[in-house]
Design a protein around this motif. Structure first.
Motif, PDB file in Angstrom:
ATOM      1  N   SER A  19       1.590  -1.280  -0.170  1.00 35.30           N
ATOM      2  CA  SER A  19       0.532  -0.179  -0.012  1.00 35.30           C
ATOM      3  C   SER A  19       0.958   1.553  -0.368  1.00 35.30           C
ATOM      4  N   SER A  22       2.316   1.437  -3.690  1.00 33.82           N
ATOM      5  CA  SER A  22       1.194   2.101  -4.180  1.00 33.82           C
ATOM      6  C   SER A  22       1.107   3.854  -4.307  1.00 33.82           C
ATOM      7  N   VAL A  30      -4.754   5.184  -7.309  1.00 35.12           N
ATOM      8  CA  VAL A  30      -4.509   5.691  -5.482  1.00 35.12           C
ATOM      9  C   VAL A  30      -4.779   7.503  -5.372  1.00 35.12           C
ATOM     10  N   LYS A  51       2.282   4.148   7.337  1.00 31.39           N
ATOM     11  CA  LYS A  51       2.253   2.435   6.871  1.00 31.39           C
ATOM     12  C   LYS A  51       3.673   2.088   6.514  1.00 31.39           C
ATOM     13  N   LEU A 101      -8.759  -3.278   5.774  1.00 33.97           N
ATOM     14  CA  LEU A 101      -7.110  -3.214   5.600  1.00 33.97           C
ATOM     15  C   LEU A 101      -7.651  -3.097   7.467  1.00 33.97           C
TER      16      LEU A 101
END
Length: 116
Positions: A19, A22, A30, A51, A101
């Protein structure tokens, strides 16, 4: 040390790393989603940092469980914020991904406590 916790931490860290990647490569889908929820283009790369930190914290939590617990809680809170951002603009369909998520992210802190 619980094998289940290790597997959950590794899988969650991999999902977070993908993620974050991205975001960093500015995947058009995104970027469009983040723009739609109101994230200014200059701040989009900054969303990769929590993240990455979460992924690293979960992996470090394999050796030091309190760090994994803290990272897992942070990951869940991050994605709850993402769900709320989608719901704020009445994008319930867009909230499904962050909700999934957040749900995946609950496994590691739960197992950190349950297997301690």
């Amino acid at each position: 040390m619980s094998i289940v916790y290790v597997v959950a931490a590794i899988i969650t860290a991999a999902v977070l790393a993908f993620s974050a990647r991205s975001i960093l490569v500015r995947d058009p889908d995104v970027v469009a989603t983040l723009t739609r929820v109101g994230v200014p283009p200059t701040l989009i790369p900054a969303l990769a940092l929590p993240k990455i930190a979460g992924a690293l914290g979960l992996l470090a939590g394999i050796a030091y469980r309190p760090l994994g617990l803290a990272a897992g809680i942070g990951v869940v809170l991050f994605f709850i914020g993402a769900v709320l951002a989608h719901l704020r603009i009445k994008d319930a369909k867009g909230a499904i991904g962050p909700a999934a998520l957040a749900l995946i992210g609950t496994a590691a802190p739960y197992l950190a406590i349950a297997t301690a």
